[in-house]
Design a protein around this motif. Structure first.
Motif, PDB file in Angstrom:
ATOM      1  N   UNK A   1      -9.891   2.452   4.720  1.00  0.00           N
ATOM      2  CA  UNK A   1     -10.664   1.159   4.525  1.00  0.00           C
ATOM      3  C   UNK A   1      -9.712  -0.216   3.462  1.00  0.00           C
ATOM      4  N   UNK A   2     -10.277  -1.481   3.779  1.00  0.00           N
ATOM      5  CA  UNK A   2      -9.039  -2.167   3.214  1.00  0.00           C
ATOM      6  C   UNK A   2      -7.662  -1.812   4.472  1.00  0.00           C
ATOM      7  N   UNK A   3      -7.914  -2.153   6.150  1.00  0.00           N
ATOM      8  CA  UNK A   3      -6.896  -1.339   6.212  1.00  0.00           C
ATOM      9  C   UNK A   3      -5.990  -2.366   7.186  1.00  0.00           C
ATOM     10  N   UNK A   4      -4.877  -2.090   6.553  1.00  0.00           N
ATOM     11  CA  UNK A   4      -3.615  -3.749   7.336  1.00  0.00           C
ATOM     12  C   UNK A   4      -2.645  -2.722   8.520  1.00  0.00           C
ATOM     13  N   UNK A   5      -2.179  -2.883   9.281  1.00  0.00           N
ATOM     14  CA  UNK A   5      -1.328  -2.613  10.787  1.00  0.00           C
ATOM     15  C   UNK A   5      -0.278  -3.049  10.342  1.00  0.00           C
ATOM     16  N   UNK A   6       0.923  -2.533  10.640  1.00  0.00           N
ATOM     17  CA  UNK A   6       2.012  -2.906  10.779  1.00  0.00           C
ATOM     18  C   UNK A   6       3.363  -1.714  11.423  1.00  0.00           C
ATOM     19  N   UNK A   7       3.748  -2.006  12.396  1.00  0.00           N
ATOM     20  CA  UNK A   7       4.274  -1.344  13.308  1.00  0.00           C
ATOM     21  C   UNK A   7       6.051  -0.974  11.998  1.00  0.00           C
ATOM     22  N   UNK A   8       6.078  -0.060  13.226  1.00  0.00           N
ATOM     23  CA  UNK A   8       6.940   1.072  12.233  1.00  0.00           C
ATOM     24  C   UNK A   8       8.847  -0.230  11.521  1.00  0.00           C
ATOM     25  N   UNK A   9       8.830  -0.926  12.155  1.00  0.00           N
ATOM     26  CA  UNK A   9      10.069  -1.841  11.817  1.00  0.00           C
ATOM     27  C   UNK A   9       9.560  -3.281  10.694  1.00  0.00           C
ATOM     28  N   UNK A  10       7.991  -3.266  10.733  1.00  0.00           N
ATOM     29  CA  UNK A  10       7.945  -4.168   9.957  1.00  0.00           C
ATOM     30  C   UNK A  10       7.352  -2.843   8.300  1.00  0.00           C
ATOM     31  N   UNK A  11       7.202  -1.893   8.495  1.00  0.00           N
ATOM     32  CA  UNK A  11       7.354  -1.077   8.111  1.00  0.00           C
ATOM     33  C   UNK A  11       8.889  -0.911   7.176  1.00  0.00           C
ATOM     34  N   UNK A  12       9.415  -0.866   7.707  1.00  0.00           N
ATOM     35  CA  UNK A  12      11.024  -0.509   7.235  1.00  0.00           C
ATOM     36  C   UNK A  12      11.697  -1.678   6.429  1.00  0.00           C
ATOM     37  N   UNK A  13      11.144  -2.553   7.155  1.00  0.00           N
ATOM     38  CA  UNK A  13      11.728  -4.458   6.745  1.00  0.00           C
ATOM     39  C   UNK A  13      10.836  -4.453   5.058  1.00  0.00           C
ATOM     40  N   UNK A  14       9.761  -3.828   4.972  1.00  0.00           N
ATOM     41  CA  UNK A  14       9.013  -3.897   3.643  1.00  0.00           C
ATOM     42  C   UNK A  14       9.332  -3.268   3.035  1.00  0.00           C
ATOM     43  N   UNK A  15      10.180  -1.984   2.942  1.00  0.00           N
ATOM     44  CA  UNK A  15      11.060  -1.176   2.428  1.00  0.00           C
ATOM     45  C   UNK A  15       9.260   0.111   1.796  1.00  0.00           C
ATOM     46  N   UNK A  16      10.415   0.889   1.407  1.00  0.00           N
ATOM     47  CA  UNK A  16       9.069   1.344   0.589  1.00  0.00           C
ATOM     48  C   UNK A  16       8.750   1.212  -1.315  1.00  0.00           C
ATOM     49  N   UNK A  17       8.661   0.159  -1.474  1.00  0.00           N
ATOM     50  CA  UNK A  17       8.864   0.279  -2.766  1.00  0.00           C
ATOM     51  C   UNK A  17       7.853  -1.698  -2.036  1.00  0.00           C
ATOM     52  N   UNK A  18       7.405  -1.844  -2.046  1.00  0.00           N
ATOM     53  CA  UNK A  18       6.730  -3.176  -0.339  1.00  0.00           C
ATOM     54  C   UNK A  18       5.342  -1.795  -0.329  1.00  0.00           C
ATOM     55  N   UNK A  19       5.390  -0.755   0.686  1.00  0.00           N
ATOM     56  CA  UNK A  19       4.360   0.013   1.070  1.00  0.00           C
ATOM     57  C   UNK A  19       4.238   0.909  -0.146  1.00  0.00           C
ATOM     58  N   UNK A  20       4.492   0.809  -1.043  1.00  0.00           N
ATOM     59  CA  UNK A  20       4.185   1.386  -2.052  1.00  0.00           C
ATOM     60  C   UNK A  20       2.878   0.949  -2.977  1.00  0.00           C
ATOM     61  N   UNK A  21       3.348  -0.736  -3.176  1.00  0.00           N
ATOM     62  CA  UNK A  21       3.300  -1.396  -4.237  1.00  0.00           C
ATOM     63  C   UNK A  21       1.698  -2.072  -3.178  1.00  0.00           C
ATOM     64  N   UNK A  22       1.671  -2.236  -1.549  1.00  0.00           N
ATOM     65  CA  UNK A  22       0.534  -2.638  -1.304  1.00  0.00           C
ATOM     66  C   UNK A  22      -0.856  -1.886  -1.828  1.00  0.00           C
ATOM     67  N   UNK A  23      -0.516  -0.022  -1.596  1.00  0.00           N
ATOM     68  CA  UNK A  23      -1.330   1.169  -1.024  1.00  0.00           C
ATOM     69  C   UNK A  23      -1.655   0.947  -2.799  1.00  0.00           C
ATOM     70  N   UNK A  24      -1.135   0.709  -4.286  1.00  0.00           N
ATOM     71  CA  UNK A  24      -1.711   0.740  -5.340  1.00  0.00           C
ATOM     72  C   UNK A  24      -2.447  -0.038  -5.127  1.00  0.00           C
ATOM     73  N   UNK A  25      -2.402  -1.212  -4.135  1.00  0.00           N
ATOM     74  CA  UNK A  25      -4.063  -2.133  -4.697  1.00  0.00           C
ATOM     75  C   UNK A  25      -4.485  -2.134  -3.898  1.00  0.00           C
ATOM     76  N   UNK A  26      -4.848  -1.069  -3.040  1.00  0.00           N
ATOM     77  CA  UNK A  26      -5.417  -0.824  -3.031  1.00  0.00           C
ATOM     78  C   UNK A  26      -6.110  -0.949  -1.325  1.00  0.00           C
ATOM     79  N   UNK A  27      -4.474  -1.504  -0.639  1.00  0.00           N
ATOM     80  CA  UNK A  27      -4.168  -1.464   1.006  1.00  0.00           C
ATOM     81  C   UNK A  27      -4.022   0.311   1.276  1.00  0.00           C
ATOM     82  N   UNK A  28      -4.988   0.514   2.842  1.00  0.00           N
ATOM     83  CA  UNK A  28      -4.916   1.400   3.456  1.00  0.00           C
ATOM     84  C   UNK A  28      -3.801   1.058   4.900  1.00  0.00           C
ATOM     85  N   UNK A  29      -2.424   1.390   4.472  1.00  0.00           N
ATOM     86  CA  UNK A  29      -1.757   1.003   5.648  1.00  0.00           C
ATOM     87  C   UNK A  29      -1.424   1.876   6.986  1.00  0.00           C
ATOM     88  N   UNK A  30      -1.592   1.082   7.911  1.00  0.00           N
ATOM     89  CA  UNK A  30      -1.562   1.937   8.870  1.00  0.00           C
ATOM     90  C   UNK A  30      -0.424   1.887   9.723  1.00  0.00           C
TER      91      UNK A  30
END
Length: 102
Positions: A5-34
């Protein structure tokens, strides 16, 4: 039915640019990232709280499936413990006499 729920899609390239810290921060704030590769989902990043919810839902569904299977196959016939013991050539007394280590 979707489990995320509250899903956001991003490409592998975008995820790499966002970095692990950014992905974790989004998940901590309730976003389910695909994370997608060539527009196909390949991974998901969810918070530990959401993962716990999903684990509990899986457990609940297993329990429900077991209850439904038992209800569908229950003939109502019951066998007493004494009848089972007799079928195996035992008695309650013979069980009581056995060592716990056997």
């Amino acid at each position: 039915m979707t489990i995320l729920r509250n899903t956001r899609e991003l490409s592998v390239t975008d995820a790499a640019q966002r970095g692990v810290a950014g992905l974790v921060a989004d998940a901590e704030h309730g976003a389910d990232l695909v994370v997608t590769r060539h527009h196909r989902p390949v991974a998901a990043v969810v918070s530990m709280a959401r993962l716990a919810e999903l684990d509990q839902a899986e457990s609940d569904l297993r329990d429900l499936a077991l209850v439904l299977a038992r209800a569908a196959t229950d003939s109502g016939r019951r066998t007493s413990l004494d009848d089972v013991l007799t079928a195996f050539g035992l008695t309650r007394e013979s069980l009581a006499e056995q060592d716990d280590d056997e």
